[in-house]
Design a protein around this motif. Structure first.
Motif, short mmCIF file in Angstrom:
data_model
loop_
_atom_site.label_atom_id
_atom_site.label_comp_id
_atom_site.label_asym_id
_atom_site.label_seq_id
_atom_site.Cartn_x
_atom_site.Cartn_y
_atom_site.Cartn_z
N THR A 128 72.21 44.75 32.09
CA THR A 128 72.83 46.22 31.65
C THR A 128 71.83 47.14 30.94
OG1 THR A 128 73.87 44.94 29.58
CG2 THR A 128 75.36 45.18 31.63
N VAL A 129 70.87 46.65 30.21
CA VAL A 129 69.76 47.33 29.35
C VAL A 129 68.54 46.36 29.82
CG1 VAL A 129 68.66 47.76 27.41
CG2 VAL A 129 71.51 47.97 27.65
N ASP A 130 67.51 47.06 30.22
CA ASP A 130 66.42 46.50 30.93
C ASP A 130 65.13 47.63 30.35
OD1 ASP A 130 64.51 44.99 32.02
OD2 ASP A 130 64.75 45.80 34.25
N LEU A 131 64.73 47.19 29.32
CA LEU A 131 63.53 48.16 28.46
C LEU A 131 62.11 47.81 29.22
CD1 LEU A 131 64.97 48.43 24.95
CD2 LEU A 131 65.39 50.04 26.66
N GLU A 132 61.36 48.81 29.27
CA GLU A 132 59.82 48.61 29.90
C GLU A 132 59.30 47.28 28.94
OE1 GLU A 132 57.71 51.66 31.80
OE2 GLU A 132 59.01 52.94 30.73
N ALA A 133 58.57 46.52 29.76
CA ALA A 133 57.71 45.61 28.97
C ALA A 133 56.63 45.30 30.15
CB ALA A 133 58.56 44.23 28.79
N GLU A 156 53.23 45.99 22.95
CA GLU A 156 53.07 46.62 24.20
C GLU A 156 54.11 47.43 24.85
OE1 GLU A 156 49.99 42.99 25.82
OE2 GLU A 156 52.18 43.25 26.34
N SER A 157 55.60 47.06 24.32
CA SER A 157 56.46 47.89 24.77
C SER A 157 56.53 48.97 23.79
CB SER A 157 57.76 46.95 24.59
OG SER A 157 57.98 46.06 25.74
N GLU A 158 56.19 48.70 22.70
CA GLU A 158 56.14 50.23 21.55
C GLU A 158 55.06 50.97 22.15
OE1 GLU A 158 58.04 50.57 18.18
OE2 GLU A 158 59.00 50.05 20.27
N ILE A 159 54.02 50.47 22.59
CA ILE A 159 52.83 51.49 22.99
C ILE A 159 53.59 52.39 24.32
CG2 ILE A 159 50.58 51.54 24.03
CD1 ILE A 159 49.93 49.25 22.23
N ILE A 160 54.31 51.74 25.13
CA ILE A 160 54.96 52.21 26.32
C ILE A 160 55.93 53.37 25.71
CG2 ILE A 160 56.39 51.89 28.02
CD1 ILE A 160 55.21 49.08 28.86
N ARG A 161 56.60 52.78 25.00
CA ARG A 161 57.57 53.82 24.25
C ARG A 161 57.04 54.96 23.54
NH1 ARG A 161 60.03 55.01 19.46
NH2 ARG A 161 58.98 53.18 18.48
N ILE A 172 62.48 40.09 22.78
CA ILE A 172 63.96 40.57 23.55
C ILE A 172 63.81 41.99 24.07
CG2 ILE A 172 66.53 41.09 23.41
CD1 ILE A 172 66.41 39.35 20.81
N THR A 173 63.91 42.02 25.53
CA THR A 173 63.71 43.34 26.23
C THR A 173 64.91 44.04 26.85
OG1 THR A 173 63.13 42.00 28.43
CG2 THR A 173 61.33 42.65 26.72
N GLY A 174 66.13 43.31 26.80
CA GLY A 174 67.19 43.87 27.30
C GLY A 174 68.52 43.10 27.05
N TYR A 203 74.71 38.96 26.93
CA TYR A 203 73.65 38.01 26.57
C TYR A 203 72.43 38.75 26.23
CZ TYR A 203 76.30 34.17 28.82
OH TYR A 203 77.22 33.41 29.10
N PHE A 204 71.50 38.25 25.52
CA PHE A 204 70.14 38.92 25.29
C PHE A 204 69.09 38.36 26.29
CE2 PHE A 204 72.26 38.82 21.25
CZ PHE A 204 72.27 39.95 20.73
N ARG A 205 68.49 39.49 27.00
CA ARG A 205 67.30 38.92 28.02
C ARG A 205 66.18 38.89 27.18
NH1 ARG A 205 66.19 38.62 33.25
NH2 ARG A 205 64.40 39.48 34.09
#
Length: 374
Positions: A28-33, A55-60, A311-313, A323-325
């Motif tokens: 349901t939520v899939d953030l860039e990683a 790395e996800s923060e740098i993408i954001r 946790i990315t999603g 569930y936490f992905r």
């Protein structure tokens, strides 16, 4: 004959009625990683997970997917660990472990570099293995602590630095990245990461809520502070972050038999599962986790701080449970595609087994930021 047939039908119905369904997840939520990679035979999950988080923060922040060096942070953290161990005369932990704030401390002091500039691997090496290095370092430090010369000189510091250089490589003072020359500090500036923007949140009843405290766990050698909130707020913080575009760094216990990388599921069933081999990908009713039960399991060592992940999603199963992905650092598990290198962690598992989370301050709900004076 009719009675026998009726009994058989009832038996068949009971088997169908009580057969357990296998998990079916919908993201349901899939953030860039960045892609899943392996920490190898090291205890450096803290650096791999927090680096993935950054790395996800740098993408954001910049839109750039950059593979940053986990080992640059590890290399910069060992001298601090060594100092702590020597100054406490061995009455402290010296190991491969660490926490997410140790990454932030190292980044603030030493900057960042891409993996292409510092891999921590020597020629012909493809996997990390720090067992020998740590054994050598600890043996040296124990000699210094015994102080055979009756007066400890400062020579031990460059000696430790030299061993780290031998095993991990010398740190670059400058390097090329995408056609430009950077130093670790200028590279950090380019990523727009500000280490002061990140906070660690936990939930325990032995400390006052909405205050910060030093959590007494073995890997907190650097005496990092944690903000204490209610258990419901810890869950809400994590969900709010993910739902507003921020990934989350996670410190938790994965020693449970119901944490399964094989099936990409982590849950806390009502009925205990004695071993990992008895666990399967079948939905089971889960325990209700209270703050009191969580505290008891922490204080009796059933819940320990033993692994960090990212946790990315979010996801839901076929019954609508959340569930936490979670992105792991144990490499890819291609037999369980599309859960390649990830685990779906139930809310009950998160409530019981989470030690802490790290998030950007902007990911906190406004009311909670006010309670924490952030």
């Amino acid at each position: 004959m009719k009675k026998i047939l009726l009994s058989a039908l009832v038996c068949c119905f009971s088997i169908v009625a009580f057969a357990q369904e296998e998990y079916q997840f919908e993201t349901t939520v899939d953030l860039e990683a960045t892609p899943v990679i392996s920490q190898g035979r090291t205890g450096t999950c803290w650096s791999f997970s927090a680096s993935s988080f950054l790395e996800s923060e740098i993408i954001r922040l910049t839109g750039k997917p950059i593979n940053i060096s986990e080992m640059f942070t590890v290399r910069n953290t060992y001298p601090t660990k060594a100092w702590n161990y020597v100054m406490r005369q061995g009455k402290a932990q010296f190991s491969e472990g660490g926490l997410a704030h140790d990454v932030m401390n190292a980044v603030k002091s030493n900057g960042l570099v891409p993996n292409s500039a510092y891999s921590g691997l020597k020629a012909l090496e493809s996997n990390h293995n720090h067992a020998e290095m740590v054994a050598v370092l600890k043996a040296m430090l124990n000699v210094y602590i015994k102080n055979p010369g009756k007066k400890l000189s400062t020579n031990w510091k460059p000696a430790i630095e030299h061993v780290l250089d031998v095993y991990l490589g010398k740190r670059p003072e400058s390097f090329q990245f995408e056609g430009k020359t950077y130093t670790p500090q200028s590279f950090l500036e380019m990523t727009k990461i500000n280490p002061d923007d990140y906070v660690t949140i936990t939930s325990f009843t032995h400390q006052p809520y909405y205050e910060s405290f030093i959590l007494n766990i073995p890997d907190n050698f650097s005496n990092g502070s944690f903000y204490n909130v209610t258990l419901d707020e810890l869950v809400a913080v994590t969900k709010n972050a993910l739902q507003t575009g921020f990934t989350v760094e996670l410190d938790c216990d994965v020693s449970e038999s119901t944490f399964s990388a094989k099936y990409a599921v982590a849950s806390i069933p009502e009925e205990a599962v004695s071993s990992r081999s008895d666990f399967s990908a079948e939905i089971r009713k889960e325990k209700t986790i209270t703050a009191e039960y969580r505290q008891k399991e922490f204080e009796n060592y059933t819940t320990t701080d033993d692994h960090l992940m990212h946790i990315t999603g979010l996801a839901k199963d076929q019954n609508g449970n959340t569930y936490f992905r979670v992105k792991n650092s144990w490499g890819s598990n291609t037999s369980r595609v599309p859960n390649d290198g990830h685990v779906h962690m139930s809310e009950a598992f998160f409530r019981l087994k989470t030690i802490s989370v790290m998030v950007h301050k902007d990911a906190l709900p406004k009311k909670l930021r006010e309670k924490l004076n952030l």
